[in-house]
Structure formats: structure tokens, C-alpha cells
Design a protein around this motif. Structure first.
Motif, PDB file in Angstrom:
ATOM      1  N   GLU A  42       0.734  -1.126   0.016  1.00 42.97           N
ATOM      2  CA  GLU A  42       0.031   0.094  -0.120  1.00 42.97           C
ATOM      3  C   GLU A  42       1.234   1.264   0.059  1.00 42.97           C
ATOM      4  O   GLU A  42       1.762   1.254   0.948  1.00 42.97           O
ATOM      5  CB  GLU A  42      -0.788  -0.002   1.499  1.00 42.97           C
ATOM      6  CG  GLU A  42      -2.147   1.155   1.024  1.00 42.97           C
ATOM      7  CD  GLU A  42      -2.805   0.950   2.390  1.00 42.97           C
ATOM      8  OE1 GLU A  42      -3.550   1.885   2.565  1.00 42.97           O
ATOM      9  OE2 GLU A  42      -2.964  -0.029   3.187  1.00 42.97           O
ATOM     10  N   PRO A  43       0.529   2.305  -1.215  1.00 36.74           N
ATOM     11  CA  PRO A  43       1.326   3.418  -1.060  1.00 36.74           C
ATOM     12  C   PRO A  43       1.046   4.275   0.198  1.00 36.74           C
ATOM     13  O   PRO A  43      -0.055   4.250   0.761  1.00 36.74           O
ATOM     14  CB  PRO A  43       1.016   3.966  -2.290  1.00 36.74           C
ATOM     15  CG  PRO A  43       0.390   3.128  -2.832  1.00 36.74           C
ATOM     16  CD  PRO A  43      -0.262   2.062  -2.237  1.00 36.74           C
ATOM     17  N   ALA A  44       2.089   4.856   0.687  1.00 36.57           N
ATOM     18  CA  ALA A  44       1.832   5.832   2.000  1.00 36.57           C
ATOM     19  C   ALA A  44       1.811   7.288   1.534  1.00 36.57           C
ATOM     20  O   ALA A  44       1.232   8.215   2.102  1.00 36.57           O
ATOM     21  CB  ALA A  44       2.787   5.787   3.282  1.00 36.57           C
ATOM     22  N   SER A  45       2.182   7.308   0.307  1.00 35.67           N
ATOM     23  CA  SER A  45       1.992   8.876  -0.084  1.00 35.67           C
ATOM     24  C   SER A  45       1.505   9.043  -1.604  1.00 35.67           C
ATOM     25  O   SER A  45       1.660   8.260  -2.466  1.00 35.67           O
ATOM     26  CB  SER A  45       3.540   9.254  -0.435  1.00 35.67           C
ATOM     27  OG  SER A  45       3.849  10.376  -1.396  1.00 35.67           O
ATOM     28  N   GLU A  67      13.705  -3.982  -4.399  1.00 37.01           N
ATOM     29  CA  GLU A  67      13.252  -3.244  -5.403  1.00 37.01           C
ATOM     30  C   GLU A  67      12.736  -2.047  -4.905  1.00 37.01           C
ATOM     31  O   GLU A  67      12.824  -0.614  -5.476  1.00 37.01           O
ATOM     32  CB  GLU A  67      12.055  -3.946  -6.194  1.00 37.01           C
ATOM     33  CG  GLU A  67      11.309  -3.125  -7.233  1.00 37.01           C
ATOM     34  CD  GLU A  67      12.263  -2.600  -8.386  1.00 37.01           C
ATOM     35  OE1 GLU A  67      13.072  -3.354  -9.022  1.00 37.01           O
ATOM     36  OE2 GLU A  67      12.080  -1.477  -8.725  1.00 37.01           O
ATOM     37  N   LEU A  68      11.927  -2.191  -3.646  1.00 35.79           N
ATOM     38  CA  LEU A  68      11.128  -0.887  -3.133  1.00 35.79           C
ATOM     39  C   LEU A  68      12.085  -0.124  -2.148  1.00 35.79           C
ATOM     40  O   LEU A  68      11.790   0.561  -0.862  1.00 35.79           O
ATOM     41  CB  LEU A  68       9.921  -1.363  -2.734  1.00 35.79           C
ATOM     42  CG  LEU A  68       9.067  -1.803  -3.767  1.00 35.79           C
ATOM     43  CD1 LEU A  68       7.692  -2.168  -2.961  1.00 35.79           C
ATOM     44  CD2 LEU A  68       8.789  -0.982  -4.921  1.00 35.79           C
ATOM     45  N   SER A  69      13.419  -0.573  -1.912  1.00 36.45           N
ATOM     46  CA  SER A  69      14.066  -0.282  -0.616  1.00 36.45           C
ATOM     47  C   SER A  69      14.197   1.640  -0.267  1.00 36.45           C
ATOM     48  O   SER A  69      13.994   1.627   0.607  1.00 36.45           O
ATOM     49  CB  SER A  69      15.412  -0.753  -0.510  1.00 36.45           C
ATOM     50  OG  SER A  69      15.965  -0.079  -1.685  1.00 36.45           O
ATOM     51  N   LEU A  70      14.006   2.285  -1.272  1.00 34.74           N
ATOM     52  CA  LEU A  70      14.065   3.721  -1.127  1.00 34.74           C
ATOM     53  C   LEU A  70      12.646   4.269  -0.523  1.00 34.74           C
ATOM     54  O   LEU A  70      12.387   4.910   0.503  1.00 34.74           O
ATOM     55  CB  LEU A  70      14.335   4.385  -2.384  1.00 34.74           C
ATOM     56  CG  LEU A  70      15.739   4.515  -2.713  1.00 34.74           C
ATOM     57  CD1 LEU A  70      16.063   5.501  -4.121  1.00 34.74           C
ATOM     58  CD2 LEU A  70      16.218   5.334  -1.463  1.00 34.74           C
ATOM     59  N   GLU A  71      11.555   3.564  -1.376  1.00 31.85           N
ATOM     60  CA  GLU A  71      10.379   3.832  -1.040  1.00 31.85           C
ATOM     61  C   GLU A  71      10.030   3.329   0.477  1.00 31.85           C
ATOM     62  O   GLU A  71       9.332   4.261   1.023  1.00 31.85           O
ATOM     63  CB  GLU A  71       9.241   3.079  -2.073  1.00 31.85           C
ATOM     64  CG  GLU A  71       9.166   4.046  -3.402  1.00 31.85           C
ATOM     65  CD  GLU A  71      10.126   3.339  -4.018  1.00 31.85           C
ATOM     66  OE1 GLU A  71      11.268   2.839  -3.772  1.00 31.85           O
ATOM     67  OE2 GLU A  71      10.166   3.637  -5.526  1.00 31.85           O
ATOM     68  N   LEU A  72      10.465   2.310   0.774  1.00 35.37           N
ATOM     69  CA  LEU A  72      10.255   1.733   2.181  1.00 35.37           C
ATOM     70  C   LEU A  72      11.049   2.557   3.177  1.00 35.37           C
ATOM     71  O   LEU A  72      10.445   2.928   4.223  1.00 35.37           O
ATOM     72  CB  LEU A  72      10.551   0.420   2.391  1.00 35.37           C
ATOM     73  CG  LEU A  72       9.511  -0.727   1.597  1.00 35.37           C
ATOM     74  CD1 LEU A  72      10.270  -2.101   1.346  1.00 35.37           C
ATOM     75  CD2 LEU A  72       8.231  -0.949   2.070  1.00 35.37           C
ATOM     76  N   GLU A  73      12.169   2.831   3.000  1.00 32.59           N
ATOM     77  CA  GLU A  73      13.080   3.782   3.788  1.00 32.59           C
ATOM     78  C   GLU A  73      12.321   5.106   4.144  1.00 32.59           C
ATOM     79  O   GLU A  73      12.261   5.555   5.313  1.00 32.59           O
ATOM     80  CB  GLU A  73      14.390   3.743   3.279  1.00 32.59           C
ATOM     81  CG  GLU A  73      15.427   4.147   4.319  1.00 32.59           C
ATOM     82  CD  GLU A  73      16.785   4.471   3.514  1.00 32.59           C
ATOM     83  OE1 GLU A  73      17.303   5.516   4.041  1.00 32.59           O
ATOM     84  OE2 GLU A  73      17.142   3.611   2.632  1.00 32.59           O
ATOM     85  N   HIS A  74      11.990   5.709   3.110  1.00 30.18           N
ATOM     86  CA  HIS A  74      11.318   7.029   3.222  1.00 30.18           C
ATOM     87  C   HIS A  74       9.907   7.051   3.476  1.00 30.18           C
ATOM     88  O   HIS A  74       9.198   7.978   3.461  1.00 30.18           O
ATOM     89  CB  HIS A  74      11.649   7.613   2.022  1.00 30.18           C
ATOM     90  CG  HIS A  74      13.286   8.088   1.764  1.00 30.18           C
ATOM     91  ND1 HIS A  74      13.914   8.695   2.685  1.00 30.18           N
ATOM     92  CD2 HIS A  74      14.024   7.485   0.746  1.00 30.18           C
ATOM     93  CE1 HIS A  74      15.129   8.977   2.447  1.00 30.18           C
ATOM     94  NE2 HIS A  74      15.328   7.915   1.241  1.00 30.18           N
TER      95      HIS A  74
END
Ligand code: ASP
Ligand code: MG
Length: 469
Positions: free
Chosen positions: A324-327, A381-388
Motif C-alpha cells: 500500500e502506498p503511503a504517499s 526493489e522498493l528499498s528507497l520507498e520503504l525507507e522513506h
């Protein structure tokens, strides 16, 4: 070859000297109608044992390897002695021993390396089918049906995806004609090993676990067979798993597409990839029981009169992964694209996929044993999105099960999905996710694991699947 019949015998149909004799009788009877070639699996449980031997070799367990090799050789040698007249035994026992030596050499290589190169694994696993084909050909030959064992390495040409190879059909056709054509014309019945093949440059491959069905359909297509009969230990394709649904019935006919959907959704009777090579040519397939010759079996055909849902399958070894996207800055379609690509690279098969357009969240179902590899890929693959925190942490729910309602005749029948959902809710089973493709061939429903069996029974009863006519 338009009078050719291909038959495939699974591991239980090859499981003992008695079973081999029954198969030989089936072959002799079939040959009265025209040419026959057969494809055989390894004797029951042999592939598992070969595989665990290779694992033991990788772990350096030399004694375990020896012990298993003795067990496998003994099983085949005992079967040989029970199966063949004394005058025929010596040469077959020598072939069995030679094959076991080949296996031992491959295991020693793995022991030494402490690692299992996929190519060696494929070469070693195919020995199960080669042992069985050697016995079966001798059984046929000694009972009056001239036969010869053929290693599919000399027949089926594949890509180089070791452990899960795909056939190259044009090259296979050429090779199959060359290898099998003269034998068939001379009235000799080829006993071809299931499960294995080789790349264009001759490296041994396998088609994935349970792949002998696929071998048989590849051959049927390559040789333009008139029919393919797959012999197993159940009466045919059923309206549900009879262990879950006691009044499940054998279906007289199903279409290629129905059979393929059922196989992909967990029905164990056919390897999922079996039907693809036959569809273009419309070669009919029968699923038959070598333990119950009186049962007619199920005929798989290009088209059938659709009359609603035909069967319900279930899978419990699955997990639901939610993202689920948070942004709002995240583009949902792009995210889905990247997730699907990562799953593809992890070799995880997506069994169902659903999304919501408002929050752009989505979830998909994969097999439990593919979760670790899938998560690793997804998290990288989603490391940046998860981190931020652009994307919520990935959620995994493995307390779920999948049921799939399958039938060509469901298309354009309003109200059907409603009946299915009502039947499930009447059992107080909560529906977690739903997917139906636009072909309306299958409705996939994800429910809590502990409600799966009740849901399957309820759907089977509501759609009157066990009732003939
Ligand atoms: N012997 C192989 C396996 O067990 C192939 C097959 O049985 O179809 O996976
Ligand atoms: Mg099988």
C-alpha cells in the motif's frame, strides 16, 4: 503420424513389478489399434530420493549418499528380478548398475564441490526415469511387445533453464522424428523417459517436478499423435478434491482451458504446462486410472458444451502479500509494474492479483515456499520507498487459502458470482480478496485458512458440481 497414440504412465503406475505388468498389458491392447509410444515417470518416490541424495552430497554426508544409492539400486534390482524371466535379468541388472554408477559419479562431484550445480542436478535426476524406462522396455519386450528404452535427452530439445526448462518445439519435432520415427515404423514401441530433455548443445535439462505429463504432451504435439492418454492413480479430473468433498464426481469431459485452470489452481491430476502444446492441434487428452481400468476417465477436448461452473479447487500452501502506498506522490501503476517485475525475477508465480483504485493498494497471492525469495526481491526493489515511508511496510498473511471456481460456461451468467459468495458467507467464512479475469473462466477467492474446506464444500454443493447431467 496420424494413428499414433502416446500414453504416459506416472510414478504410481510404474511403482512395482505388478504395476509395470498391468501397464504392459495396456500397451499391448492399445497397439492392436495402431502405433504406440509411451512416456514414463520414475518409479514412485524415486525422484524425491534422488534429490535428497544430492542434498546429502552437498552437505558432505558421504554415508547418507551411499545408503540412498544402495536403496535405489535395490528397489530397481528387486523389481527386475520380480518382473523378468531369469534369462533376461542379467543384462537389465547390468544396465541398472551402470546407471547407478553414473548417479554415483554425479553425486561424488557434488560432494567434492559441496554445491549442487543445476545442470548436474538435472542430469542426476533424469536417472530415475532412465531406470524406469529400462525396466519397462524389458518388461514389454519379454512379454511379446517389441520395445526399446529411449532417453528423452535424444528427443526433447529445450532452452537452458535448468530445473524448469521449456521445449523448443520445432527442434524437438525434427529430433523426435529422427529418433522415434524409424522405431515406430519398424513396429517397436519406444519407452521414452519423462521429465528430461537437453539443450541444443546437448546439456541435460529437466522440465520441472511432475514434468513427465508435459514431456508426453510435447511428444504428442511433435509427432502429431491422434491422442494422448495420461495414466495416473485417480479416475480422472474431479469436480473437487475428494478428500475434502466426499461427493466430488469425475468429470466426463473438460476443455483444455478448464483443465489448465484447474491444474494451475492446485488440482494435482495434470502438470499445469501439459495442455499448451496440444491446444493448437486440438489433440484430445484422456486422464485415466491404471488402478481402475473399468473407469472411462476424463476426456480433455478443445470445446465442450458449457454448463456453468464445473469444478472447485483449493490451495492452502499460499500467502497473501499486500502493498500500500503511503504517499500520494507514488504512481500506483508504476509501483504495480515494478512489483510484478520483481516477482517475475524471483520466479514467483502470481496466483491471484487484485487492486483498489482509490488508495492504489494491491495484493497478490503466491505459494508459501516462494515468499522468502519474493520478499527479498521486493524489499530490494522498493528499498528507497520503504525507507522513506512512501510505501507502507509490506504485509504477508499466510493464514489464508485460495479456492478457485472453474468453468467455461460461467461466462455471461449473471448471478453466479453472487451465489458463490452467498454460499461462502452462509458458512461464516470471511472473503479476503476476489479475482476474476475478463474471460470469466475462473473466479479466485481468498479466504481465511480455517474456513477453506467449509467454503469449498459450500461452493461445490451450491453449484451442484457433483451432480451429473
Ligand atoms: N519423476 C519426476 C518427479 O517426480 C517427474 C514426474 O513424475 O512427472 O517430479
Ligand atoms: Mg506426476
Amino acid at each position: 503420424m496420424n494413428d499414433l497414440l502416446i500414453m504416459k504412465f506416472g510414478g504410481t503406475s510404474m511403482g512395482s513389478a505388478d504395476r509395470m505388468r498391468i501397464a504392459a498389458q495396456i500397451c499391448a491392447d492399445a497397439q492392436k489399434q495402431g502405433a504406440v509410444a509411451i512416456v514414463v515417470s520414475a518409479m514412485s518416490k524415486v525422484t524425491d530420493l534422488l534429490l535428497s541424495t544430492l542434498r546429502a552430497a552437498e552437505e558432505g554426508d558421504q554415508e547418507g549418499v551411499r545408503e540412498n544409492i544402495r536403496t535405489i539400486e535395490k528397489r530397481h534390482a528387486d523389481t527386475c528380478r520380480e518382473l523378468l524371466p531369469p534369462s533376461r535379468q542379467e543384462s537389465v541388472l547390468a544396465s541398472i548398475h551402470a546407471l547407478m554408477e553414473e548417479f554415483e559419479r554425479l553425486s561424488s562431484g557434488i560432494l567434492m564441490l559441496a554445491e549442487r550445480p543445476p545442470r548436474s542436478v538435472d542430469e542426476a535426476l533424469a536417472i530415475g526415469e532412465r531406470l524406469c524406462a529400462t525396466l519397462m522396455a524389458a518388461c514389454l519386450d519379454s512379454s511379446g511387445t517389441p520395445a526399446i528404452a529411449v532417453n528423452a535427452r535424444d528427443v526433447i530439445v529445450t532452452d537452458a533453464v535448468f530445473g524448469n526448462a521449456s521445449p523448443l518445439l520445432d527442434l524437438t519435432r525434427e529430433k523426435a522424428m529422427k529418433t522415434l520415427g524409424p522405431k515406430l515404423h519398424a513396429g517397436v514401441l519406444p519407452v521414452v523417459t519423462g521429465f528430461n530433455g537437453a539443450t541444443v548443445d546437448g546439456k541435460p535439462t529437466t522440465l520441472g517436478r511432475g514434468g513427465s505429463d508435459f514431456s508426453a504432451s510435447i511428444l504428442a504435439s511433435a509427432l502429431d499423435a491422434k491422442e494422448l492418454w495420461i495414466w495416473t492413480d485417480v479416475d480422472g479430473i474431479m469436480s473437487a478434491d475428494p478428500r475434502l468433498v466426499p461427493d466430488a464426481a469425475v468429470l466426463d469431459t473438460v476443455t483444455y482451458r478448464e483443465a489448465a485452470e484447474l491444474a494451475y489452481n492446485g488440482a494435482k491430476v495434470l502438470h499445469p504446462r501439459t495442455l499448451a502444446p496440444l491446444m493448437d492441434k486440438g489433440i484430445p487428452v484422456w486422464s485415466k486410472n491404471s488402478f481402475n481400468l473399468a473407469a472411462p476417465g476424463t476426456k480433455i477436448v478443445p470445446q465442450a458444451e458449457g454448463n456453468g461452473p464445473r469444478a472447485v479447487t483449493s490451495m492452502s500452501n499460499v500467502a497473501l502479500i499486500s502493498i500500500e502506498p503511503a504517499s500520494p506522490a507514488i504512481n500506483g501503476a508504476m509501483l504495480m509494474g515494478r512489483v510484478l517485475e520483481a516477482l517475475g525475477r524471483a520466479n514467483a508465480e502470481v496466483l491471484a492479483f487484485t487492486s483498489s483504485s482509490y488508495r492504489q493498494s494491491f495484493c497478490f497471492l503466491i505459494r508459501k515456499d516462494e515468499v522468502d525469495a519474493a520478499l527479498e526481491r521486493l524489499e530490494s526493489e522498493l528499498s528507497l520507498e520503504l525507507e522513506h515511508e512512501y510505501v507502507h511496510p509490506i504485509e504477508v498473511d499466510d493464514n489464508v487459502g485460495l479456492l478457485a471456481v472453474v468453468g467455461e460456461g460461467m461466462a455471461g451468467h449473471p448471478g453466479l458470482a453472487g451465489r458463490v459468495f452467498t454460499a461462502i458467507s452462509a458458512e461464516k467464512v470471511n472473503i479476503i480478496a476476489i479475482a476474476q479475469g475478463s474471460t470469466e473462466l475462473t473466479i479466485s477467492i481468498v479466504v481465511r485458512r480455517d474456513g477453506l474446506e467449509r467454503a469449498v464444500k459450500a461452493v461445490h454443493a451450491e453449484c451442484r458440481m457433483g451432480v451429473r447431467g
